[in-house]
Design a protein around this motif. Structure first.
Motif, PDB file in Angstrom:
ATOM      1  N   VAL A   7       2.877  -5.193   5.946  1.00 36.16           N
ATOM      2  CA  VAL A   7       3.047  -6.162   4.597  1.00 36.16           C
ATOM      3  C   VAL A   7       1.960  -6.396   4.462  1.00 36.16           C
ATOM      4  CG1 VAL A   7       2.843  -7.723   7.116  1.00 36.16           C
ATOM      5  CG2 VAL A   7       5.174  -8.800   4.758  1.00 36.16           C
ATOM      6  N   TYR A   8       2.439  -7.129   3.240  1.00 37.42           N
ATOM      7  CA  TYR A   8       1.130  -7.717   2.498  1.00 37.42           C
ATOM      8  C   TYR A   8       0.035  -8.852   3.116  1.00 37.42           C
ATOM      9  CZ  TYR A   8      -1.027 -10.571  -1.498  1.00 37.42           C
ATOM     10  OH  TYR A   8      -2.023 -11.234  -2.245  1.00 37.42           O
ATOM     11  N   PRO A   9      -0.773  -8.892   4.260  1.00 38.24           N
ATOM     12  CA  PRO A   9      -1.367  -9.601   5.041  1.00 38.24           C
ATOM     13  C   PRO A   9      -0.988 -11.091   4.276  1.00 38.24           C
ATOM     14  CG  PRO A   9      -2.869  -8.235   4.006  1.00 38.24           C
ATOM     15  CD  PRO A   9      -2.062  -7.721   3.541  1.00 38.24           C
ATOM     16  N   PHE A  42      -2.535   4.832   5.196  1.00 36.44           N
ATOM     17  CA  PHE A  42      -4.026   5.000   4.447  1.00 36.44           C
ATOM     18  C   PHE A  42      -3.562   4.620   3.544  1.00 36.44           C
ATOM     19  CE2 PHE A  42      -8.499   5.104   2.491  1.00 36.44           C
ATOM     20  CZ  PHE A  42      -9.169   4.813   3.396  1.00 36.44           C
ATOM     21  N   ARG A  43      -4.306   3.713   2.657  1.00 36.13           N
ATOM     22  CA  ARG A  43      -3.606   3.181   1.230  1.00 36.13           C
ATOM     23  C   ARG A  43      -4.575   3.194   0.080  1.00 36.13           C
ATOM     24  NH1 ARG A  43      -2.689  -2.751  -1.255  1.00 36.13           N
ATOM     25  NH2 ARG A  43      -4.136  -2.624  -1.500  1.00 36.13           N
ATOM     26  N   ILE A  44      -4.055   4.136  -0.804  1.00 37.38           N
ATOM     27  CA  ILE A  44      -5.241   4.145  -2.062  1.00 37.38           C
ATOM     28  C   ILE A  44      -4.913   3.955  -2.928  1.00 37.38           C
ATOM     29  CG2 ILE A  44      -6.327   6.466  -3.556  1.00 37.38           C
ATOM     30  CD1 ILE A  44      -7.130   6.648  -1.161  1.00 37.38           C
ATOM     31  N   ILE A  97      -9.086  -2.815  -2.776  1.00 41.49           N
ATOM     32  CA  ILE A  97      -8.574  -2.838  -2.887  1.00 41.49           C
ATOM     33  C   ILE A  97      -7.150  -3.279  -4.378  1.00 41.49           C
ATOM     34  CG2 ILE A  97      -9.900  -5.360  -4.743  1.00 41.49           C
ATOM     35  CD1 ILE A  97      -8.635  -7.232  -3.579  1.00 41.49           C
ATOM     36  N   GLY A  98      -6.002  -3.807  -4.236  1.00 38.81           N
ATOM     37  CA  GLY A  98      -5.703  -3.316  -6.584  1.00 38.81           C
ATOM     38  C   GLY A  98      -5.938  -4.345  -6.788  1.00 38.81           C
ATOM     39  N   ASP A  99      -6.736  -4.189  -7.597  1.00 35.10           N
ATOM     40  CA  ASP A  99      -8.026  -4.995  -8.969  1.00 35.10           C
ATOM     41  C   ASP A  99      -7.817  -3.973  -9.912  1.00 35.10           C
ATOM     42  OD1 ASP A  99      -8.895  -6.898  -9.960  1.00 35.10           O
ATOM     43  OD2 ASP A  99     -10.702  -6.552  -9.223  1.00 35.10           O
TER      44      ASP A  99
HETATM   45  C1  MLT Z   1      -3.686  -5.829  -2.847  1.00 40.49           C
HETATM   46  O1  MLT Z   1      -5.051  -4.709  -2.761  1.00 40.49           O
HETATM   47  O2  MLT Z   1      -3.065  -5.623  -1.443  1.00 40.49           O
HETATM   48  C2  MLT Z   1      -3.750  -6.632  -3.476  1.00 40.49           C
HETATM   49  O3  MLT Z   1      -5.003  -6.168  -4.591  1.00 40.49           O
HETATM   50  C3  MLT Z   1      -3.649  -8.008  -3.211  1.00 40.49           C
HETATM   51  C4  MLT Z   1      -3.272  -9.329  -3.910  1.00 40.49           C
HETATM   52  O4  MLT Z   1      -2.616  -9.143  -4.666  1.00 40.49           O
HETATM   53  O5  MLT Z   1      -3.842  -9.735  -3.874  1.00 40.49           O
END
Ligand code: MLT
Length: 411
Positions: free
Chosen positions: A131-133, A387-389, A41-43
């Motif tokens: 796409v962003y789900p 795959f996303r990193i 996750i993009g945290d």
């Molecule tokens: C992601 O990993 O795609 C983002 O964290 C999603 C988000 O910002 O809600």
């Protein structure tokens, strides 16, 4: 008897990131000694900029005296923050956006979902694939789709593939659509859009009376000055676009929560009787009814993003994550893996090695390297085989994760 919103039953799988967390927890319980590195996750991971912390501490002190105490704030956000945003993020780039068109909120994720409240049920909706789900799932919840097929595509949505084959450039829909979701720099692929390409979308929207939902949550990662940060850099976009922004990925506010949505005053859509209705008025009505605004303390923190110290601290945060992204790109390329993105975005999108499916690669990476990423198929059917990193982590963890991947996957 109470009944449910049956549309939720169409969502077969759990939301992507909790599903990943569930699998990682299962693995961690079975392998308590594994040092798992999370690049899923993009945290954000790095400390909040000092300028924001100082402003929030001062704001807490304001709450301690009757003279400066704040109760409910304006649902749209405090004027001092909206004015800063309009001046610094838009007017400074030559975009005509007024402070009154900025709606401060607790997240771009919430806003991109909530915006559907003000649109009708029969719009034709286009999303890129992958796409962003959130864009897809919220339309499913709102009853804008049919059932899902075995590839994970929902009936009724128009999917526009963005893959290596088309250089991650979304082509205009061949049929007429009413609502279009665009996200640039792109989550998940890290692809960007040029002004010329974005102009084509604005022209399409004008010709077809469509509305573009432009998610610019990652604009701070753009390093090429030629690339647009806002859709309002394109002439005519005020008549056809709503833009979503966030303080999460630039200032590290994923846990603090602050974002904003821009709804230009001239933007309209049709009512059932054929009349044009201003979307600004509807969104204002929606927010005033369902939302009580972002806390004063958090908004003071967001305001500090625009101070000289805040700007410098945010630049070094972004530079840090982009250096991680460069490191990931280089190490994966050296391991013989095809990589994309990661230049103007904190996400590296890669082709899974040896033709593995996205989830098989997820499992293999977790089991052999103890590294977590995000399976491309979780972002849509066209993400299968990718795959996303994420570049959001400490330098030490990124280096260690890349070392492990290099050792296991080098061809
Ligand atoms: C992601 O990993 O795609 C983002 O964290 C999603 C988000 O910002 O809600």
């Amino acid at each position: 008897m109470a009944t449910i919103n049956d549309n939720y039953l169409k969502l077969k799988a759990g939301y992507l990131f909790p599903e990943i967390a569930r699998r990682v927890n299962t693995f961690a319980q079975a392998n308590p000694d594994a040092r798992i590195i999370k690049l899923g996750i993009g945290d954000v991971t790095e400390p909040l900029p000092e300028a924001c912390r100082t402003a929030m501490i001062k704001a807490v002190e304001d709450m301690g005296s009757r003279a400066t105490f704040k109760g409910y704030g304006p649902e749209q956000g405090y004027a001092w923050l909206r004015e800063k945003i309009a001046a610094e993020d838009f007017q400074a780039r030559g975009c005509e956006v007024d402070a009154s068109e900025i709606f401060v909120s607790d997240g771009a994720k919430c806003d991109t979902g909530n915006i559907l409240d003000i649109f009708g049920k029969n719009n034709k909706i286009a999303v890129t694939d992958p796409v962003y789900p959130v864009y897809v799932d919220t339309n499913v919840m709102a009853g804008h789709t049919g059932e899902v097929n075995e590839k994970g595509e929902f009936q009724g949505l128009v999917y526009i593939p963005i893959t290596a084959e088309n250089d991650f450039q979304a082509s205009l829909p061949s049929a007429k659509v009413d609502l279009i979701y665009l996200c640039f720099p792109n989550n998940p692929t890290g692809a960007v859009i040029s002004k010329d390409e974005l102009k084509k979308w604005v022209e399409y929207a004008q010709e077809n009376n469509s509305i573009i939902f432009f998610d610019a949550a990652y604009e701070a990662y753009i390093t090429n000055p030629e690339l647009p940060h806002s859709i309002y850099e394109i002439e005519g976009a005020r008549n056809c676009a709503i833009e979503f922004r966030s303080f999460s990925k630039n200032a590290g506010f994923t846990g603090i929560r602050c974002a904003f949505t821009v709804v230009p005053k001239e933007l309209t859509a049709k009512a059932a009787d054929g009349s044009d209705v201003e979307l600004w008025k509807l969104w204002n009505r929606r927010q005033s009814t369902k939302f009580n605004g972002v806390s004063y303390i958090v908004q003071r923190g967001a305001e500090a993003v625009y101070s000289e110290a805040g700007k410098a601290q945010i630049k070094s945060l972004i530079d840090f994550y982009l250096e991680n992204a460069t490191l990931i790109r280089e190490q994966l390329s050296q391991a013989g893996i095809d990589v994309y993105g990661g230049v103007h975005a904190p996400y590296i999108w890669l082709k899974t090695p040896a033709g593995l499916s996205s989830w098989d690669f997820f499992d293999k990476l977790l089991q052999t390297c103890h590294v977590v990423g995000t399976p491309g198929s979780g972002f849509g059917a066209a993400g299968e085989g990718y795959f996303r990193i994420s570049a959001f982590n400490s330098r030490e963890n990124v280096e260690e994760a890349m070392k492990r991947i290099g050792e296991k996957f080098k061809v």
